[in-house]
Design a protein around this motif. Sequence first.
Motif, short mmCIF file in Angstrom:
data_model
loop_
_atom_site.label_atom_id
_atom_site.label_comp_id
_atom_site.label_asym_id
_atom_site.label_seq_id
_atom_site.Cartn_x
_atom_site.Cartn_y
_atom_site.Cartn_z
N GLU A 198 0.86 -1.19 0.00
CA GLU A 198 0.00 0.00 0.00
C GLU A 198 0.89 1.24 0.00
N PHE A 199 0.33 2.36 -0.41
CA PHE A 199 1.10 3.60 -0.54
C PHE A 199 0.48 4.72 0.30
N CYS A 200 1.34 5.53 0.93
CA CYS A 200 0.89 6.73 1.65
C CYS A 200 1.77 7.88 1.19
N ALA A 201 1.18 8.79 0.44
CA ALA A 201 1.97 9.91 -0.11
C ALA A 201 1.73 11.18 0.71
N GLY A 202 2.29 12.30 0.21
CA GLY A 202 2.25 13.55 0.99
C GLY A 202 1.18 14.52 0.55
N ASP A 203 1.40 15.78 0.89
CA ASP A 203 0.38 16.80 0.65
C ASP A 203 0.32 17.20 -0.83
N PRO A 204 -0.89 17.27 -1.39
CA PRO A 204 -1.02 17.58 -2.82
C PRO A 204 -0.49 18.96 -3.22
N GLY A 205 -0.41 19.91 -2.27
CA GLY A 205 0.09 21.24 -2.62
C GLY A 205 1.61 21.30 -2.67
N ASP A 206 2.27 20.22 -2.25
CA ASP A 206 3.73 20.18 -2.18
C ASP A 206 4.26 19.42 -3.40
N ASN A 207 4.94 20.14 -4.28
CA ASN A 207 5.47 19.53 -5.51
C ASN A 207 6.32 18.31 -5.21
N ASN A 208 7.04 18.34 -4.09
CA ASN A 208 7.89 17.20 -3.73
C ASN A 208 7.07 15.93 -3.56
N ALA A 209 5.87 16.08 -3.02
CA ALA A 209 5.05 14.91 -2.70
C ALA A 209 4.80 14.07 -3.95
N ILE A 210 4.59 14.76 -5.06
CA ILE A 210 4.31 14.06 -6.32
C ILE A 210 5.59 13.37 -6.82
N LEU A 211 6.71 14.08 -6.68
CA LEU A 211 7.98 13.49 -7.13
C LEU A 211 8.34 12.25 -6.31
N PHE A 212 8.12 12.33 -4.98
CA PHE A 212 8.43 11.17 -4.13
C PHE A 212 7.59 9.98 -4.57
N PHE A 213 6.29 10.25 -4.76
CA PHE A 213 5.37 9.17 -5.15
C PHE A 213 5.76 8.61 -6.52
N ASP A 214 6.02 9.50 -7.48
CA ASP A 214 6.37 9.03 -8.82
C ASP A 214 7.65 8.19 -8.80
N GLY A 215 8.64 8.64 -8.03
CA GLY A 215 9.90 7.89 -7.96
C GLY A 215 9.66 6.48 -7.44
N ALA A 216 8.86 6.37 -6.38
CA ALA A 216 8.59 5.05 -5.80
C ALA A 216 7.74 4.22 -6.75
N MET A 217 6.68 4.84 -7.29
CA MET A 217 5.77 4.08 -8.15
C MET A 217 6.46 3.63 -9.43
N ASP A 218 7.27 4.51 -10.04
CA ASP A 218 7.97 4.12 -11.27
C ASP A 218 8.89 2.93 -11.01
N THR A 219 9.47 2.88 -9.81
CA THR A 219 10.39 1.78 -9.48
C THR A 219 9.62 0.47 -9.24
N LEU A 220 8.43 0.60 -8.67
CA LEU A 220 7.68 -0.61 -8.28
C LEU A 220 6.69 -1.08 -9.35
N LYS A 221 6.35 -0.20 -10.27
CA LYS A 221 5.31 -0.50 -11.27
C LYS A 221 5.60 -1.77 -12.07
N PRO A 222 6.83 -2.00 -12.50
CA PRO A 222 7.08 -3.24 -13.27
C PRO A 222 6.67 -4.49 -12.48
N TYR A 223 6.86 -4.45 -11.17
CA TYR A 223 6.51 -5.63 -10.34
C TYR A 223 5.01 -5.69 -10.10
N ILE A 224 4.37 -4.52 -10.09
CA ILE A 224 2.90 -4.49 -9.96
C ILE A 224 2.31 -5.05 -11.26
#
Length: 397
Positions: A198-224
Amino acid sequence: MKRKLISALLCAAMTASLLVGCGSSSNETAAPADDAAPATEAEAPADDAAPADDAAAPAGDIDKSGITIGVAMPTKDLQRWNQDGDNMKSQLEAAGYQVDLQYASNDVATQVSQIENMISNGDNLLVIASIDGSALGSVLEQAKAANIPVIAYDRLIKNTDACSYYCSFDNYKVGVTQGQYVVDTLDLENAEGPFNIEFCAGDPGDNNAILFFDGAMDTLKPYIDAGKLVIKSGQDEFADVATAGWSTETCQSRVQTIISSYYADGTKLDAVVCSNDSTALGACNAIDSDYSGDQPIVTGQDCDIANIANLVSGKQSMSIYKDTRELAAKCVAMVDSLMSGSECEINDTETYDNGVMVVPSYLCEVAFADKNNYKELLLDTGYYTKEQLEEVGVTVE
Ligand code: BGC
């Protein structure tokens, strides 16, 4: 007045610096200097500049005691911003500047009014860690009109050409490192799985939050995609997993709901990718209170002191270590360069497109701490003292 005179000289120096173009470093690539240079400074005619001698003066030659740097931090509620504020204040003061440090209780209107005050008080440069990166366009127009340079601190400021530079960590890499930790710990290359995540990301107003999520998701997506990782809740979009205000309580209650809906029947939860330590605390609380299976992998970020006991006990598996002392040092160096009209050190001119311009950036490196290396990273480097760790129940041999 002295402050106004200094301001005029510094603006001229800044103009000269930006007309010369910003510094380059080895991994700086294609973006032309014109694209990167903020409009305010680029548009300012060279004739407005102070005499060349002033513009070229190294930072050491300026009477910094008359220069005030406004530092706008988001909140005192999370440890890291207290640290960042303290580091910035002490390092700027050590360099000789006056510091106007403000915290905004995570309230956008408060932050906007603090920045307005900094501008009307004649602060000479603004360093801003935004609450909502898209909400500062109007107030930064005022900074631009007053020729006050702005450095976005840690979080990108969006939709404005009034942001001169960005000083942060490699935010996408933070997410990649968290995702890769899961890949390695579950041995996803070799193990058959499937494992539940499961995933828990950060605040939508914080640009970093999207980058953190994308970095993790891009890395895990092939296994998903391969079926080795399964998200039982089906919540795989940033909007589904974002946590308003990075709140521990909000994250805790969302994870509790997920556990009771999908993992109450003995289904194993193998990993919870939390973007930072405040969300990781929430996830660990929910796991403690509502989940009866083996401890899942829980990621985090910041190495907050409150999380170190969980890190050592294994409740939280890892936390991204970002040395905020280094970030402050890089930011103060940028301040010095802007104030003295010399080149700013940057190492990225491609990644941080804020919707109006690609903001020239300096990105610091990240690492991860876990129970095996936390002493080297956190104690031996002086990030925390033995006493601070002992206060949170961590016995240091
Ligand atoms: C920072 C993280 C922090 C989070 C919540 C982000 O912008 O990069 O280090 O955990 O905000 O404060």
